[in-house]
Design a protein around this motif. Structure first.
Motif, PDB file in Angstrom:
ATOM      1  N   LEU A  42     -18.506  -9.366 -12.706  1.00  0.00           N
ATOM      2  CA  LEU A  42     -17.048  -9.427 -12.567  1.00  0.00           C
ATOM      3  C   LEU A  42     -16.448  -8.061 -12.278  1.00  0.00           C
ATOM      4  O   LEU A  42     -15.252  -7.861 -12.465  1.00  0.00           O
ATOM      5  CB  LEU A  42     -16.432  -9.991 -13.845  1.00  0.00           C
ATOM      6  N   ILE A  50     -11.983 -13.166 -13.989  1.00  0.00           N
ATOM      7  CA  ILE A  50     -12.554 -12.649 -15.233  1.00  0.00           C
ATOM      8  C   ILE A  50     -12.130 -13.530 -16.404  1.00  0.00           C
ATOM      9  O   ILE A  50     -12.930 -13.859 -17.280  1.00  0.00           O
ATOM     10  CB  ILE A  50     -12.104 -11.193 -15.467  1.00  0.00           C
ATOM     11  N   GLN A 122     -10.968  -3.820 -16.596  1.00  0.00           N
ATOM     12  CA  GLN A 122     -11.127  -5.258 -16.376  1.00  0.00           C
ATOM     13  C   GLN A 122     -10.217  -6.057 -17.307  1.00  0.00           C
ATOM     14  O   GLN A 122      -9.628  -7.065 -16.906  1.00  0.00           O
ATOM     15  CB  GLN A 122     -12.590  -5.667 -16.586  1.00  0.00           C
TER      16      GLN A 122
END
Length: 405
Positions: A42, A50, A122
């Motif tokens: 990811l 994600i 992320q």
């Protein structure tokens, strides 16, 4: 998740929980047809991708949370689509919980730590997706909920109770304070009820408290008794907010209602003011408040007293927030300035500086304290003395007083 895996997860440390969470993804995701994924897969994925690969197995693709029969534990999952819940917390607190796990903010260990599985960048992308699940833009974002000062009313509507206190530093002749209850209604509005109290030492010198709410019993002979002052009822409405501009503006009106005859200190008043908050670079912030307080004359048609003090006031503060390490408690030093101008003939102007610091007391950071000193400056200093101010605050929407330590 089958029973064996669920029990194994409960025994794992927070560091191992991300792997466990990802391991159990297939069972929950199979029911929703979402493919599992690891952090490495990811790296360049969107926040939605994600989220679907790392979060939706418990929180659901729509963010409403899966039922206990699917996730395998009894803790209630938050509803990310509920703006009343989702909008009021800043991204930083959500990322802290996702990165370090629920215990970092005093929540359940069933929320695993994703450090090592997903980077902070992320997780920030995930937050960008989660923010799309609340679709009502009327709710101001939690980033605009700035630290509460000792005097300046902040613009953000809150669910809190606060116990305020102030003391005469030099003489010790009196002490005062107030219990303040705030209840939010809808995205922008808030009801506030303040019940002030005051204590004077027998034979002590009388001085006037200059704190928020103002209309305390401050005349007459010292008695040594604890007295309840004039109750105030207020309504706040945030009429503008913009996270992009880092700004929030509110208007608030208060009615200060006498609880005793005038000769015993009762004095009614009306107060109206504007409050503003502005985010600044490097986690600094600016807050301001300006308005008027007028005595409740009969000309307003209110069954109160014929006269009272009329004054204009302005307050402004500059502060910044710092945390202990990347995820620890938050400290917010602030410097506040206050000016009051009497509007009656011969009215005086008073000014004060109030250095102070607010600190989160518990892990969840919804129990806070602030302590500072009001220092008279400018003219009319001789008639006033420095006072110690402090408060204890509970953001009761985030839990009870004894939770999250």
């Amino acid at each position: 998740m089958n029973t064996a895996v669920r029990m194994a997860c409960r025994r794992l440390t927070s560091a191992a929980l991300p792997a466990c969470a990802l391991a159990v993804v297939p069972a929950a995701l199979a029911a929703q047809n979402y493919p599992p994924a690891t952090g490495a897969e990811l790296v360049d994925a969107s926040g939605e991708r994600i989220y679907s690969g790392s979060c939706a197995n418990c929180h659901g693709m729509d963010g409403t949370g899966l039922p206990p029969s699917l996730v395998g534990f009894e803790e209630e999952l938050p509803d990310f689509s509920d703006c009343d819940f989702a909008a009021r917390e800043p991204d930083g607190d959500w990322i802290a919980v996702a990165h370090e796990g629920g215990p970092v903010r005093g929540f359940s260990e069933m929320m695993p730590a994703f450090r090592g599985a997903l980077t902070e960048e992320q997780l920030a992308r995930v937050m960008g997706h989660i923010r799309t699940l609340c679709t009502d833009e009327a709710w101001p974002r939690g980033e605009l909920n700035l630290p509460r000062a000792l005097l300046t009313e902040k613009a953000y509507p809150e669910d809190e109770w606060v116990i305020e206190a102030d003391f005469d530093i030099e003489d010790g002749g009196d002490a005062g304070g107030a219990y303040v209850y705030e209840h939010r209604f809808g995205p922008r509005s808030q009801l506030e009820v303040a019940v002030p109290f005051r204590w004077r030492r027998e034979g002590g010198e009388v001085s006037r408290r200059e704190g928020e709410g103002g209309a305390l019993v401050d005349e007459g002979e010292p008695t040594g008794d604890l007295t309840v002052g004039n109750v105030s009822l207020g309504w706040k409405h945030a009429f503008y907010h913009s996270l992009e501009r880092g700004a929030i503006l509110s208007i608030m009106g208060e009615a200060i209602l006498p609880t005793s005859p005038r000769e015993q200190g009762g004095e009614g008043a009306l107060e109206i003011f504007l409050s503003a908050g502005q985010l600044l670079p490097s986690d600094a912030f600016l807050q301001a408040q300006g308005g008027m307080e007028v005595g409740a004359h009969y000309r307003y048609g209110l069954p109160l007293y014929e006269d009272g003090r009329d004054q204009a006031f302005a307050r402004v503060l500059l502060g910044l927030s710092r945390t202990e390490g990347p995820w620890g408690r938050t400290w917010s030093p602030m410097l506040e300035f206050q000016a009051k101008l009497g509007l009656e003939d011969g009215g005086t102007t008073t000014m004060d500086l109030v250095p102070q610091v607010q600190v989160a007391l518990n892990t969840r950071q919804h129990v806070l304290a602030n302590v500072g000193v009001m220092l008279p400056v400018g003219e009319a200093v001789d008639s006033r003395r420095p006072r110690l101010f402090l408060y204890l605050l509970l953001d009761w929407f985030d839990g009870g007083f004894f939770e999250g330590w």
